[in-house]
Design an enzyme around this catalytic site. Structure first.
Site, PDB file in Angstrom:
ATOM      1  N   LYS A  24       0.824  -1.217   0.000  1.00  0.00           N
ATOM      2  CA  LYS A  24       0.000   0.000   0.000  1.00  0.00           C
ATOM      3  C   LYS A  24       0.855   1.262   0.000  1.00  0.00           C
ATOM      4  O   LYS A  24       0.483   2.256  -0.610  1.00  0.00           O
ATOM      5  CB  LYS A  24      -0.964   0.013   1.186  1.00  0.00           C
ATOM      6  CG  LYS A  24      -2.094  -0.992   1.015  1.00  0.00           C
ATOM      7  CD  LYS A  24      -3.276  -0.681   1.903  1.00  0.00           C
ATOM      8  CE  LYS A  24      -4.417  -1.634   1.590  1.00  0.00           C
ATOM      9  NZ  LYS A  24      -5.507  -1.576   2.552  1.00  0.00           N
TER      10      LYS A  24
ATOM     11  N   LYS B 165      -4.880  -9.938  -7.116  1.00  0.00           N
ATOM     12  CA  LYS B 165      -6.062 -10.132  -6.266  1.00  0.00           C
ATOM     13  C   LYS B 165      -7.209  -9.218  -6.689  1.00  0.00           C
ATOM     14  O   LYS B 165      -6.963  -8.060  -7.041  1.00  0.00           O
ATOM     15  CB  LYS B 165      -5.625  -9.780  -4.835  1.00  0.00           C
ATOM     16  CG  LYS B 165      -6.525 -10.217  -3.745  1.00  0.00           C
ATOM     17  CD  LYS B 165      -5.959  -9.770  -2.401  1.00  0.00           C
ATOM     18  CE  LYS B 165      -6.032  -8.267  -2.218  1.00  0.00           C
ATOM     19  NZ  LYS B 165      -5.757  -7.788  -0.864  1.00  0.00           N
TER      20      LYS B 165
ATOM     21  N   LYS C 215     -10.922  -3.798  -4.020  1.00  0.00           N
ATOM     22  CA  LYS C 215     -11.807  -2.629  -4.042  1.00  0.00           C
ATOM     23  C   LYS C 215     -11.135  -1.459  -4.737  1.00  0.00           C
ATOM     24  O   LYS C 215     -11.802  -0.595  -5.293  1.00  0.00           O
ATOM     25  CB  LYS C 215     -12.106  -2.165  -2.605  1.00  0.00           C
ATOM     26  CG  LYS C 215     -12.910  -3.114  -1.767  1.00  0.00           C
ATOM     27  CD  LYS C 215     -13.116  -2.494  -0.382  1.00  0.00           C
ATOM     28  CE  LYS C 215     -13.613  -3.489   0.629  1.00  0.00           C
ATOM     29  NZ  LYS C 215     -12.877  -3.479   1.895  1.00  0.00           N
TER      30      LYS C 215
END
Ligand code: TYM
Length: 332
Positions: A111, A194, A197
């Site tokens: 992230k 993956k 969102k």
């Protein structure tokens, strides 16, 4: 006592991975466990959020839980920020967590990316807050998707560190529950990534609010390879997109993976995709329609969260009190 705690971040675009990896399993487990399901709004703040959107998405995740089949009378459903104990315990546990443990967390590395120096402290200490979520209720089982495994190992390490430091057997070591064919649902555009969102392409995921038509279109456009469908598990494993779509099919149709592979072996993708769109449209279409119905009555959703907050606080407060005592924090 067997107690479950789990949660989802209200950061938009709830998708098939959240459903198959987590929420669907919770629906099954609620029969046998004392269950606490949280909408982790404090975790959402580790990345910038629009306040209005955050409120709307908190209600949307609540609606998704209920629409998927979680019973708000039996289970506790609440948003994290309504129970102050989460942030308090995160501080206490942060004082016991070596930086070296946090430096190993792969999700932070992903992230923060190249901008590590600009990343917020909250993003870095995120797994400590997650450990606090679980330990505040002395939860024994935590059903999640595969991507949360490392965070749960850390929660177990932190629980162990607390017990050792104070010479107590206070926290149970929470057990990860990662099961079913959908523990790691991959992107529809890239079978090695993956489903997420935050992917900029909406075509990479099936959202829990997509209608049957949108689902059919996304599946039609999903990446595949030019060969017919694989005939064996070994062959499927070498073809990530085919493997992912077969896994999704198996999971939605209630089959195991080998049965799904046998069913479509050697067939072409277009016939398979039609069937996949049918089953995905059935499952998600029903949930999406129920979410819309529930969201039309925000008073009902807020009522569920309000009652959930009171129930969660009632469980958490005495546990936090004991933790204060063990740690020597005077409460005159
Ligand atoms: P979050 O919001 O990213 O995801 C919610 C749940 O969905 C699962 N999941 C997936 N499963 C299969 N395939 C995928 N592509 C996929 N993407 C997401 C996640 O594993 C998760 O179970 N840190 C957590 C939230 C959290 C939490 C907790 C969970 C905060 N505190 C305490 C359990 C216990 C998270 O960001 O989940």
């Amino acid at each position: 006592m067997k107690r479950i705690f789990s949660g989802v971040q209200p950061t938009g675009n709830l998708h098939l991975g959240n459903y198959l990896g987590a929420i669907r399993n919770w629906v099954q487990l609620q029969k046998d466990f004392d269950c606490i399901f949280c909408i982790v709004d404090l975790h959402a703040l580790t990345l910038p959020q629009d306040p209005k959107e955050l409120r709307a998405q908190t209600r949307e995740v609540t609606a998704a839980y209920i629409a998927a089949g979680i019973d708000p009378e039996h289970c506790v459903i609440f948003n994290q920020s309504t129970v102050p104990g989460h942030a308090e315990l995160a501080w206490l546990l942060g004082c016991l967590t070596p930086l070296g443990w946090l430096n190993r967390m792969t999700q932070f590395k992903e992230k923060a990316g190249k901008h590590r120096e600009e990343a917020g402290l909250g993003l870095y200490s995120y797994p400590v807050l997650m450990a606090a979520d679980i330990l505040l209720y002395k939860a024994t089982h935590v059903p999640v998707g595969e991507d949360q495994k490392q965070h749960l190992e850390l929660a177990r390490d932190i629980a162990g560190a607390f017990n050792r430091r104070y010479g107590v057997e206070f926290f149970p070591l929470p057990e990860p529950q990662i099961f079913g064919a959908g523990t790691r649902v991959m992107s529809l555009r890239d079978g090695t990534k993956k489903m997420s969102k935050s992917d900029i392409s909406d075509y990479s995921r099936l959202n829990m609010t997509d209608d049957a038509e949108t689902i059919a279109l996304k599946i039609k456009k999903a990446k595949t390879d030019p060969q017919p469908l694989p005939a064996t598990e070994k062959e499927a494993e070498a073809r990530p997109e085919a493997d992912n779509l077969l896994g999704i099919y198996a999971s939605l149709a209630g089959l195991d993976k080998p049965a799904a592979i046998a069913r479509f072996a050697g067939k072409n993708f277009s016939a398979f995709k039609d069937e996949l769109a049918g089953v995905a449209g059935d499952v998600l279409g029903k949930i999406g329609a129920e979410m819309k119905r529930l969201l039309a009555d925000p008073g009902y959703i807020d009522g569920v969260l309000h009652r959930g907050a009171a129930r969660a606080n009632a469980i958490a407060s005495p546990i936090l009190g004991e933790i204060f005592d063990i740690m020597g924090l005077l409460r005159p």
